[in-house]
Design a protein around this motif. Sequence first.
Motif, PDB file in Angstrom:
ATOM      1  N   UNK A 193       0.824  -1.214   0.000  1.00  0.00           N
ATOM      2  CA  UNK A 193       0.000   0.000   0.000  1.00  0.00           C
ATOM      3  C   UNK A 193       0.854   1.259   0.000  1.00  0.00           C
ATOM      4  N   UNK A 194       1.694   1.396   1.030  1.00  0.00           N
ATOM      5  CA  UNK A 194       2.555   2.586   1.117  1.00  0.00           C
ATOM      6  C   UNK A 194       3.826   2.439   0.285  1.00  0.00           C
ATOM      7  N   UNK A 195       4.209   1.201  -0.001  1.00  0.00           N
ATOM      8  CA  UNK A 195       5.462   1.002  -0.736  1.00  0.00           C
ATOM      9  C   UNK A 195       6.691   1.129   0.141  1.00  0.00           C
ATOM     10  N   UNK A 196       6.546   0.948   1.443  1.00  0.00           N
ATOM     11  CA  UNK A 196       7.672   1.092   2.358  1.00  0.00           C
ATOM     12  C   UNK A 196       8.433  -0.230   2.486  1.00  0.00           C
ATOM     13  N   UNK A 197       9.720  -0.110   2.805  1.00  0.00           N
ATOM     14  CA  UNK A 197      10.566  -1.301   2.959  1.00  0.00           C
ATOM     15  C   UNK A 197      10.939  -1.480   4.424  1.00  0.00           C
ATOM     16  N   UNK A 198      10.758  -2.696   4.926  1.00  0.00           N
ATOM     17  CA  UNK A 198      11.125  -2.991   6.311  1.00  0.00           C
ATOM     18  C   UNK A 198      12.639  -3.005   6.471  1.00  0.00           C
ATOM     19  N   UNK A 258      10.159  -0.430  10.492  1.00  0.00           N
ATOM     20  CA  UNK A 258      10.445   0.435   9.353  1.00  0.00           C
ATOM     21  C   UNK A 258      11.243   1.628   9.858  1.00  0.00           C
ATOM     22  N   UNK A 265      11.815   5.231   9.690  1.00  0.00           N
ATOM     23  CA  UNK A 265      11.050   6.367   9.182  1.00  0.00           C
ATOM     24  C   UNK A 265      11.909   7.634   9.243  1.00  0.00           C
ATOM     25  N   UNK A 286       0.241  10.649   6.925  1.00  0.00           N
ATOM     26  CA  UNK A 286       1.283  10.634   5.892  1.00  0.00           C
ATOM     27  C   UNK A 286       0.951  11.758   4.914  1.00  0.00           C
ATOM     28  N   UNK A 342      -3.006   7.553  -3.252  1.00  0.00           N
ATOM     29  CA  UNK A 342      -2.499   6.780  -2.114  1.00  0.00           C
ATOM     30  C   UNK A 342      -3.645   6.073  -1.398  1.00  0.00           C
ATOM     31  N   UNK A 368      -4.546   3.012  -3.310  1.00  0.00           N
ATOM     32  CA  UNK A 368      -3.555   1.940  -3.153  1.00  0.00           C
ATOM     33  C   UNK A 368      -3.685   1.255  -1.805  1.00  0.00           C
ATOM     34  N   UNK A 400       6.924   5.609  -2.632  1.00  0.00           N
ATOM     35  CA  UNK A 400       6.354   6.656  -1.771  1.00  0.00           C
ATOM     36  C   UNK A 400       7.322   6.931  -0.622  1.00  0.00           C
ATOM     37  N   UNK A 401       7.430   8.182  -0.241  1.00  0.00           N
ATOM     38  CA  UNK A 401       8.377   8.546   0.813  1.00  0.00           C
ATOM     39  C   UNK A 401       8.028   7.795   2.114  1.00  0.00           C
ATOM     40  N   UNK A 402       9.071   7.257   2.749  1.00  0.00           N
ATOM     41  CA  UNK A 402       8.871   6.483   3.981  1.00  0.00           C
ATOM     42  C   UNK A 402       8.790   7.473   5.141  1.00  0.00           C
ATOM     43  N   UNK A 403       7.619   8.042   5.318  1.00  0.00           N
ATOM     44  CA  UNK A 403       7.489   9.251   6.122  1.00  0.00           C
ATOM     45  C   UNK A 403       6.149   9.310   6.839  1.00  0.00           C
ATOM     46  N   UNK A 404       6.182   9.642   8.123  1.00  0.00           N
ATOM     47  CA  UNK A 404       4.975   9.986   8.877  1.00  0.00           C
ATOM     48  C   UNK A 404       5.088  11.462   9.233  1.00  0.00           C
ATOM     49  N   UNK A 405       4.057  12.224   8.922  1.00  0.00           N
ATOM     50  CA  UNK A 405       4.099  13.678   9.104  1.00  0.00           C
ATOM     51  C   UNK A 405       3.637  14.102  10.497  1.00  0.00           C
ATOM     52  N   UNK A 406       2.602  13.445  10.978  1.00  0.00           N
ATOM     53  CA  UNK A 406       1.964  13.860  12.223  1.00  0.00           C
ATOM     54  C   UNK A 406       1.494  12.637  12.993  1.00  0.00           C
ATOM     55  N   UNK A 435      16.307   9.203  15.359  1.00  0.00           N
ATOM     56  CA  UNK A 435      16.580   7.868  15.899  1.00  0.00           C
ATOM     57  C   UNK A 435      16.738   6.882  14.755  1.00  0.00           C
ATOM     58  N   UNK A 470      17.167   2.838  13.579  1.00  0.00           N
ATOM     59  CA  UNK A 470      17.100   1.424  13.910  1.00  0.00           C
ATOM     60  C   UNK A 470      18.484   0.809  13.801  1.00  0.00           C
TER      61      UNK A 470
END
Lengths: 140, 140
Positions: free
Chosen positions: A25-30, A40, A42, A74, A85, A88, B1-7, B136, B138
């Motif tokens: 969904x987000x396309x993020x990689x662990x 993840x 971030x 996001x 998004x 997806x 997609x950017x691996x990002x949380x905004x809020x 931070x 990982x």
Amino acid sequence: MQQQISVITLGVESLIRSRKFYEVGFGWKAVFENEEIIFFQMNGFVLGLWDKGSLAADTGREMTSGCGAYAVAHNVPEKNDVQAVMDRLAEAGGQIIREADTPPQGGFRGYVSDPDGHSWEIAWNPAWPIDEDGHVKFAV
Amino acid sequence: MQQQISVITLGVESLIRSRKFYEVGFGWKAVFENEEIIFFQMNGFVLGLWDKGSLAADTGREMTSGCGAYAVAHNVPEKNDVQAVMDRLAEAGGQIIREADTPPQGGFRGYVSDPDGHSWEIAWNPAWPIDEDGHVKFAV
């Protein structure tokens, strides 16, 4: 004290189901995964998906299922990205809980719940800059 | 997609009560405040404390009170800081829900709930580097 959050941990029922939502969904990689947790890396902190029972045991309290009083957002670079998004995420096992529209403060946003009911806001907020590393700054 | 949380937005019953917990307990400074929301600039994203009813209305769903299946962590630089921070949070209106001890993966951590039941882990994790801006990483 440093104004810092190190980890956001979401309790999940099924890592397989959640991996699909976050990776497809987000396309993020662990960055790490074992049989009960996925991490993840971030933008300045770590997102964890942890077996819900293990999280509750670690925390030392019962945790209700469904939707607690919080949301994670996001932000996307363009207004048109919001719907893309959300679509997806819905295809990857999420559920659209609020169709995208313009909130009173401007911008554009909708909400999708992940497979465990965690609320994700997908937002276009042109006032808040996001740098190339994904670091987000408050601005008015 | 950017691996990002905004809020990250936590729904709260009373901004006055929550401001005390976050400003006095954690010692954090707000970057913006009005009658229904407080924002803190964090390490690469924004933490919001928002009137719980307004958050639920914005999200378009009912939100249960109490403790959902998630936790937010604040990591501290020294093992001895864990208890000191937990004590400060308890004095500022939080409740200790798990006394600090050593988890199976090492380090040292305890849990405090904020006045609305949001779970905060206070952790010493020497494996995960934190830079001077609070970012931070990982690591294993």
